[in-house]
Design a protein around this motif. Structure first.
Motif, mmCIF file in Angstrom:
data_model
loop_
_atom_site.group_PDB
_atom_site.id
_atom_site.type_symbol
_atom_site.label_atom_id
_atom_site.label_comp_id
_atom_site.label_asym_id
_atom_site.label_seq_id
_atom_site.Cartn_x
_atom_site.Cartn_y
_atom_site.Cartn_z
ATOM 1 N N TYR A 55 0.776 -1.369 0.036
ATOM 2 C CA TYR A 55 0.140 -0.064 0.050
ATOM 3 C C TYR A 55 0.882 1.205 -0.128
ATOM 4 N N ASN A 56 2.034 1.340 0.891
ATOM 5 C CA ASN A 56 2.789 2.484 1.081
ATOM 6 C C ASN A 56 3.455 2.776 -0.099
ATOM 7 N N ILE A 57 3.933 1.668 -0.888
ATOM 8 C CA ILE A 57 4.795 2.171 -2.138
ATOM 9 C C ILE A 57 3.649 2.465 -3.248
ATOM 10 N N GLY A 58 2.524 2.169 -3.153
ATOM 11 C CA GLY A 58 1.570 2.538 -4.237
ATOM 12 C C GLY A 58 1.096 3.859 -3.790
ATOM 13 N N ILE A 71 -1.618 0.978 -9.090
ATOM 14 C CA ILE A 71 -2.614 -0.057 -9.173
ATOM 15 C C ILE A 71 -2.263 -1.051 -9.098
ATOM 16 N N GLU A 72 -0.970 -1.670 -9.405
ATOM 17 C CA GLU A 72 -0.454 -3.054 -9.234
ATOM 18 C C GLU A 72 -0.070 -3.241 -7.806
ATOM 19 N N ALA A 73 0.558 -2.143 -7.144
ATOM 20 C CA ALA A 73 0.904 -2.183 -5.509
ATOM 21 C C ALA A 73 -0.367 -2.417 -4.852
ATOM 22 N N TYR A 74 -1.335 -1.573 -5.047
ATOM 23 C CA TYR A 74 -2.544 -1.526 -4.385
ATOM 24 C C TYR A 74 -3.170 -3.113 -4.482
ATOM 25 N N LYS A 75 -3.440 -3.740 -5.728
ATOM 26 C CA LYS A 75 -3.910 -4.851 -6.071
ATOM 27 C C LYS A 75 -2.982 -6.011 -5.081
ATOM 28 N N LYS A 76 -1.722 -5.906 -5.183
ATOM 29 C CA LYS A 76 -1.001 -6.781 -4.296
ATOM 30 C C LYS A 76 -1.456 -6.758 -2.806
ATOM 31 N N SER A 77 -1.535 -5.477 -2.134
ATOM 32 C CA SER A 77 -2.136 -5.139 -0.974
ATOM 33 C C SER A 77 -3.284 -5.625 -0.559
ATOM 34 N N SER A 84 -9.230 -3.724 3.696
ATOM 35 C CA SER A 84 -8.881 -2.338 3.869
ATOM 36 C C SER A 84 -9.546 -1.353 2.797
ATOM 37 N N ALA A 85 -10.390 -0.754 3.538
ATOM 38 C CA ALA A 85 -11.210 0.389 2.467
ATOM 39 C C ALA A 85 -10.219 1.546 2.220
ATOM 40 N N GLU A 86 -9.357 1.776 2.874
ATOM 41 C CA GLU A 86 -8.499 2.860 2.437
ATOM 42 C C GLU A 86 -7.651 2.376 1.194
ATOM 43 N N VAL A 87 -7.232 1.074 1.102
ATOM 44 C CA VAL A 87 -6.560 0.567 -0.203
ATOM 45 C C VAL A 87 -7.594 0.473 -1.160
ATOM 46 N N PHE A 88 -8.833 0.198 -1.086
ATOM 47 C CA PHE A 88 -9.756 0.095 -2.297
ATOM 48 C C PHE A 88 -10.107 1.569 -2.742
#
Length: 178
Positions: A55-58, A71-77, A84-88
């Motif tokens: 998430y942080n790197i995203g 987007i790739e980093a968020y999807k991995k998270s 995690s609502a925040e990541v979505f």
């Protein structure tokens, strides 16, 4: 000062992922984005299943305009922690910014299902729906945002713009005045 202390600790404890994460977060706070990315990459190499590092790197990638990487980093998270609502929310923002509106709407829906009381998610959803041409649904999303945060000027403005697009000028003016 925190960055320097974290750097010292990473030399003393090079395999302690949490110290690298602290270094990354601290570097972000003082706009040392490249150093932050390197620190988060180190976290991921040490602990690949640490959702927060992805998430942080995203977030850093998104700040740099590297939407594909974000987007790739968020999807991995999300694969690691799908609650995690925040990541979505951030995934939705990145998808919307690169024009993937249907996927952005899906991400906002998931964020809303996880945290139905966060007004920004409804405003973001409204923006995506408005751009997608679903004006009535966008207005409903803005109304929900406003119901959660009655002084939400941005949502009133966005709703006014959407009402204007629908040709409902009197209602648009009323929204702008709120």
């Amino acid at each position: 000062a925190v960055v320097e202390k974290a750097e010292v600790l990473t030399k003393q404890y090079p395999d302690t992922f949490i110290i690298w994460n602290i270094l990354g977060v601290s570097a972000v706070q003082i706009d040392m984005r490249d150093q932050a990315i390197e620190a988060f990459k180190k976290v991921i190499s040490l602990k690949p299943d640490y959702a927060e590092a992805h998430y942080n790197i995203g977030v850093v990638y998104e700040d740099q305009g590297k939407l594909k990487e974000a987007i790739e980093a968020y999807k991995k998270s999300i694969l690691i922690n799908p609650n995690s609502a925040e990541v979505f929310t951030n995934l939705g923002n990145a998808l919307q910014n690169c024009g993937s509106l249907a996927e952005a709407i899906d991400a906002y829906n998931k964020a809303i299902s996880l945290n139905p009381h966060f007004a920004d998610n409804y405003n973001n959803m409204g923006n995506a729906l408005q751009t997608y041409g679903k004006l009535d649904e966008a207005i409903d999303a803005y109304k929900k945002a406003i119901s959660l945060k009655p002084d939400y000027a941005e949502a009133y403005n966005n709703m006014g713009n959407t009402l204007k697009d629908k040709g409902k000028l009197d209602e648009a003016i009323e929204a702008y005045h709120n």
